[in-house]
Design a protein around this motif. Structure first.
Motif, PDB file in Angstrom:
ATOM      1  N   LEU A 161       0.906  -1.243  -0.021  1.00 32.58           N
ATOM      2  CA  LEU A 161       0.100  -0.018   0.071  1.00 32.58           C
ATOM      3  C   LEU A 161       0.754   1.372   0.032  1.00 32.58           C
ATOM      4  CD1 LEU A 161      -3.071   1.312   0.387  1.00 32.58           C
ATOM      5  CD2 LEU A 161      -2.457   1.225   2.838  1.00 32.58           C
ATOM      6  N   TRP A 162       1.827   1.284   0.914  1.00 29.01           N
ATOM      7  CA  TRP A 162       2.671   2.505   0.972  1.00 29.01           C
ATOM      8  C   TRP A 162       3.438   2.569  -0.433  1.00 29.01           C
ATOM      9  CZ3 TRP A 162       7.948   3.884   0.397  1.00 29.01           C
ATOM     10  CH2 TRP A 162       8.200   4.801   1.094  1.00 29.01           C
ATOM     11  N   SER A 163       4.097   1.539  -1.048  1.00 27.15           N
ATOM     12  CA  SER A 163       4.754   1.558  -2.177  1.00 27.15           C
ATOM     13  C   SER A 163       3.820   2.016  -3.290  1.00 27.15           C
ATOM     14  CB  SER A 163       5.440   0.274  -2.556  1.00 27.15           C
ATOM     15  OG  SER A 163       6.177   0.086  -1.268  1.00 27.15           O
ATOM     16  N   ALA A 164       2.560   1.504  -3.221  1.00 29.32           N
ATOM     17  CA  ALA A 164       1.903   1.856  -4.584  1.00 29.32           C
ATOM     18  C   ALA A 164       1.270   3.187  -4.435  1.00 29.32           C
ATOM     19  CB  ALA A 164       0.527   1.010  -4.381  1.00 29.32           C
ATOM     20  N   VAL A 165       0.956   3.933  -3.189  1.00 31.33           N
ATOM     21  CA  VAL A 165       0.425   5.366  -3.077  1.00 31.33           C
ATOM     22  C   VAL A 165       1.624   6.276  -3.441  1.00 31.33           C
ATOM     23  CG1 VAL A 165      -0.364   6.965  -1.440  1.00 31.33           C
ATOM     24  CG2 VAL A 165      -1.366   4.340  -1.683  1.00 31.33           C
ATOM     25  N   SER A 166       2.889   5.801  -2.843  1.00 32.27           N
ATOM     26  CA  SER A 166       4.227   6.608  -3.137  1.00 32.27           C
ATOM     27  C   SER A 166       4.498   6.744  -4.532  1.00 32.27           C
ATOM     28  CB  SER A 166       5.484   6.267  -2.440  1.00 32.27           C
ATOM     29  OG  SER A 166       4.898   5.944  -1.031  1.00 32.27           O
ATOM     30  N   LEU A 172      -1.581  13.543   1.313  1.00 32.50           N
ATOM     31  CA  LEU A 172      -1.744  12.186   0.806  1.00 32.50           C
ATOM     32  C   LEU A 172      -0.736  11.333   1.156  1.00 32.50           C
ATOM     33  CD1 LEU A 172      -2.976  12.595  -2.973  1.00 32.50           C
ATOM     34  CD2 LEU A 172      -4.160  11.538  -1.070  1.00 32.50           C
ATOM     35  N   GLN A 173       0.643  11.809   1.261  1.00 30.94           N
ATOM     36  CA  GLN A 173       1.581  10.931   1.622  1.00 30.94           C
ATOM     37  C   GLN A 173       2.000  11.167   3.050  1.00 30.94           C
ATOM     38  OE1 GLN A 173       3.287   9.386   0.284  1.00 30.94           O
ATOM     39  NE2 GLN A 173       5.199   8.783   0.420  1.00 30.94           N
ATOM     40  N   ILE A 174       1.485  11.996   3.756  1.00 33.87           N
ATOM     41  CA  ILE A 174       1.412  12.163   5.196  1.00 33.87           C
ATOM     42  C   ILE A 174       0.609  11.111   5.634  1.00 33.87           C
ATOM     43  CG2 ILE A 174       0.720  13.553   7.331  1.00 33.87           C
ATOM     44  CD1 ILE A 174       1.353  16.087   5.634  1.00 33.87           C
ATOM     45  N   ALA A 175      -0.717  10.943   5.433  1.00 35.19           N
ATOM     46  CA  ALA A 175      -1.612   9.959   5.447  1.00 35.19           C
ATOM     47  C   ALA A 175      -1.100   8.429   5.298  1.00 35.19           C
ATOM     48  CB  ALA A 175      -2.969  10.069   4.893  1.00 35.19           C
ATOM     49  N   ASN A 176      -0.297   8.718   4.129  1.00 34.04           N
ATOM     50  CA  ASN A 176       0.227   7.275   3.560  1.00 34.04           C
ATOM     51  C   ASN A 176       1.304   6.791   4.725  1.00 34.04           C
ATOM     52  OD1 ASN A 176       0.796   5.071   1.932  1.00 34.04           O
ATOM     53  ND2 ASN A 176       2.470   6.372   0.765  1.00 34.04           N
ATOM     54  N   PHE A 177       2.082   7.646   5.225  1.00 28.21           N
ATOM     55  CA  PHE A 177       3.208   7.173   6.348  1.00 28.21           C
ATOM     56  C   PHE A 177       2.415   6.942   7.278  1.00 28.21           C
ATOM     57  CE2 PHE A 177       6.371   9.768   4.097  1.00 28.21           C
ATOM     58  CZ  PHE A 177       7.406   9.083   4.307  1.00 28.21           C
ATOM     59  N   VAL A 178       1.388   7.210   7.982  1.00 27.48           N
ATOM     60  CA  VAL A 178       0.931   7.406   9.126  1.00 27.48           C
ATOM     61  C   VAL A 178      -0.011   5.953   9.096  1.00 27.48           C
ATOM     62  CG1 VAL A 178      -1.038   7.921  10.746  1.00 27.48           C
ATOM     63  CG2 VAL A 178       0.506   9.496   9.850  1.00 27.48           C
ATOM     64  N   VAL A 179      -0.678   5.735   8.139  1.00 29.57           N
ATOM     65  CA  VAL A 179      -1.512   4.504   7.859  1.00 29.57           C
ATOM     66  C   VAL A 179      -0.569   3.192   7.722  1.00 29.57           C
ATOM     67  CG1 VAL A 179      -3.025   3.204   6.261  1.00 29.57           C
ATOM     68  CG2 VAL A 179      -3.605   5.642   6.868  1.00 29.57           C
ATOM     69  N   GLY A 180       0.572   3.726   7.173  1.00 25.03           N
ATOM     70  CA  GLY A 180       1.686   2.495   6.763  1.00 25.03           C
ATOM     71  C   GLY A 180       2.144   1.954   8.080  1.00 25.03           C
ATOM     72  N   GLY A 181       2.439   2.980   8.965  1.00 27.07           N
ATOM     73  CA  GLY A 181       3.069   2.709  10.160  1.00 27.07           C
ATOM     74  C   GLY A 181       2.107   2.161  11.223  1.00 27.07           C
ATOM     75  N   ILE A 182       0.756   2.427  11.283  1.00 26.07           N
ATOM     76  CA  ILE A 182      -0.399   1.909  11.987  1.00 26.07           C
ATOM     77  C   ILE A 182      -0.153   0.615  11.507  1.00 26.07           C
ATOM     78  CG2 ILE A 182      -2.514   1.784  12.578  1.00 26.07           C
ATOM     79  CD1 ILE A 182      -2.572   4.960  12.364  1.00 26.07           C
ATOM     80  N   LEU A 183      -0.489   0.055  10.361  1.00 26.88           N
ATOM     81  CA  LEU A 183      -0.552  -1.250   9.667  1.00 26.88           C
ATOM     82  C   LEU A 183       0.974  -2.154  10.307  1.00 26.88           C
ATOM     83  CD1 LEU A 183      -1.872  -0.591   6.268  1.00 26.88           C
ATOM     84  CD2 LEU A 183      -3.016  -1.734   8.190  1.00 26.88           C
ATOM     85  N   ALA A 214      14.664   4.800  -2.577  1.00 26.94           N
ATOM     86  CA  ALA A 214      13.142   4.203  -2.964  1.00 26.94           C
ATOM     87  C   ALA A 214      13.273   2.884  -3.112  1.00 26.94           C
ATOM     88  CB  ALA A 214      12.703   5.025  -3.751  1.00 26.94           C
ATOM     89  N   VAL A 215      14.287   2.646  -3.987  1.00 27.53           N
ATOM     90  CA  VAL A 215      14.235   1.061  -4.351  1.00 27.53           C
ATOM     91  C   VAL A 215      14.510   0.038  -3.118  1.00 27.53           C
ATOM     92  CG1 VAL A 215      15.349  -0.819  -5.812  1.00 27.53           C
ATOM     93  CG2 VAL A 215      14.791   1.365  -6.945  1.00 27.53           C
ATOM     94  N   GLY A 216      15.525   0.558  -2.517  1.00 31.52           N
ATOM     95  CA  GLY A 216      15.718  -0.348  -1.122  1.00 31.52           C
ATOM     96  C   GLY A 216      14.923  -0.260  -0.213  1.00 31.52           C
ATOM     97  N   ALA A 217      14.271   0.843   0.111  1.00 28.72           N
ATOM     98  CA  ALA A 217      13.031   0.702   1.102  1.00 28.72           C
ATOM     99  C   ALA A 217      11.708  -0.211   0.645  1.00 28.72           C
ATOM    100  CB  ALA A 217      12.808   2.243   1.235  1.00 28.72           C
ATOM    101  N   ILE A 218      11.455   0.054  -0.649  1.00 28.30           N
ATOM    102  CA  ILE A 218      10.530  -0.658  -1.265  1.00 28.30           C
ATOM    103  C   ILE A 218      10.589  -2.133  -1.103  1.00 28.30           C
ATOM    104  CG2 ILE A 218       8.995  -1.183  -3.379  1.00 28.30           C
ATOM    105  CD1 ILE A 218       8.946   2.023  -3.832  1.00 28.30           C
ATOM    106  N   THR A 219      12.018  -2.416  -1.585  1.00 35.47           N
ATOM    107  CA  THR A 219      12.403  -4.028  -1.321  1.00 35.47           C
ATOM    108  C   THR A 219      12.321  -4.574  -0.136  1.00 35.47           C
ATOM    109  OG1 THR A 219      13.694  -3.644  -3.304  1.00 35.47           O
ATOM    110  CG2 THR A 219      14.152  -5.630  -1.964  1.00 35.47           C
ATOM    111  N   ALA A 220      12.766  -3.619   0.963  1.00 35.41           N
ATOM    112  CA  ALA A 220      12.451  -4.124   2.246  1.00 35.41           C
ATOM    113  C   ALA A 220      11.157  -4.480   2.616  1.00 35.41           C
ATOM    114  CB  ALA A 220      13.527  -3.457   3.146  1.00 35.41           C
TER     115      ALA A 220
END
Length: 206
Positions: A19-24, A52-63, A183-189
């Motif tokens: 989800l975080w990757s797709a939205v970003s 949008l990205q703020i929410a993406n970070f927060v939702v991703g973190g909660i998940l 970005a590639v490294g973060a998304i891969t992990a």
């Protein structure tokens, strides 16, 4: 077998990365003036659509936090769930502490690094905590898989963690396209953590 509650928590971790990757990436491709080879994905938190990205970070973190609880149950504790939880908390903090506009983004921002305020410093610190936790979590999982004799998963875990480590170091060193490698490294992990959580949920691993 995992309980339905544990499985639901694991699925939170399974969703977080994709989800975080797709939205970003969707924003990176559509936001005016954004260049992934020059601008970190965190910079998407600025501008009129920054929410949008703020929410993406927060939702991703909660998940991730919820998913860490599922991993703790399914994997009988250990360091990996704790590290995933720290990464989740770091993502929430990175969402709350917004990066300062810089290097021509949002559109109309002067070129160059720009000023770094308290929120920007906090964002960088939160991001560092998140990256280090994800790197460590991947390598801890790699060691766990090695003990279980799952060599392919062990290698994949270490590759994911190393991809983020190298991407982060390259970006910190000011290497060409550093934002892209990070970005590639973060998304891969993140996608690897998601895969482990999904597999654990589906197979009922304990």
């Amino acid at each position: 077998m995992t309980t339905s509650t544990t499985r639901a928590l694991l699925l939170c971790a399974a969703v977080a990365g994709p989800l975080w990757s797709a939205v970003s990436l969707a924003q990176a491709a559509t936001r005016e003036g954004f260049d992934l080879t020059r601008h970190p994905l965190s910079l998407l938190s600025t501008g009129s659509l920054g929410w949008l990205q703020i929410a993406n970070f927060v939702v991703g973190g909660i998940l991730l936090l919820l998913g860490a609880a599922g991993l703790r149950r399914a994997l009988d504790g250990g360091w990996a769930p704790r590290l995933v939880a720290v990464a989740g908390a770091g993502m929430i903090a990175a969402g709350v502490l917004v990066m300062d506009p810089a290097d021509g983004f949002p559109a109309g921002t002067p070129a160059g690094p720009g000023a770094l305020g308290p929120a920007g410093i906090g964002h960088l610190a939160a991001g560092s905590i998140t990256f280090l936790s994800l790197i460590a979590a991947c390598h801890v999982l790699g060691r766990r898989f090695s003990r279980e004799g799952a060599r392919g998963r062990a290698v994949a875990s270490r590759v994911a963690g190393t991809a983020l480590l190298l991407g982060n170091l390259w970006a910190m060193g000011g290497g060409t396209g550093g934002s892209l490698t990070l970005a590639v490294g973060a998304i891969t992990a993140m996608l690897w953590i998601a895969w482990v959580a999904a597999e654990t949920a589906l197979k009922g691993r304990r």
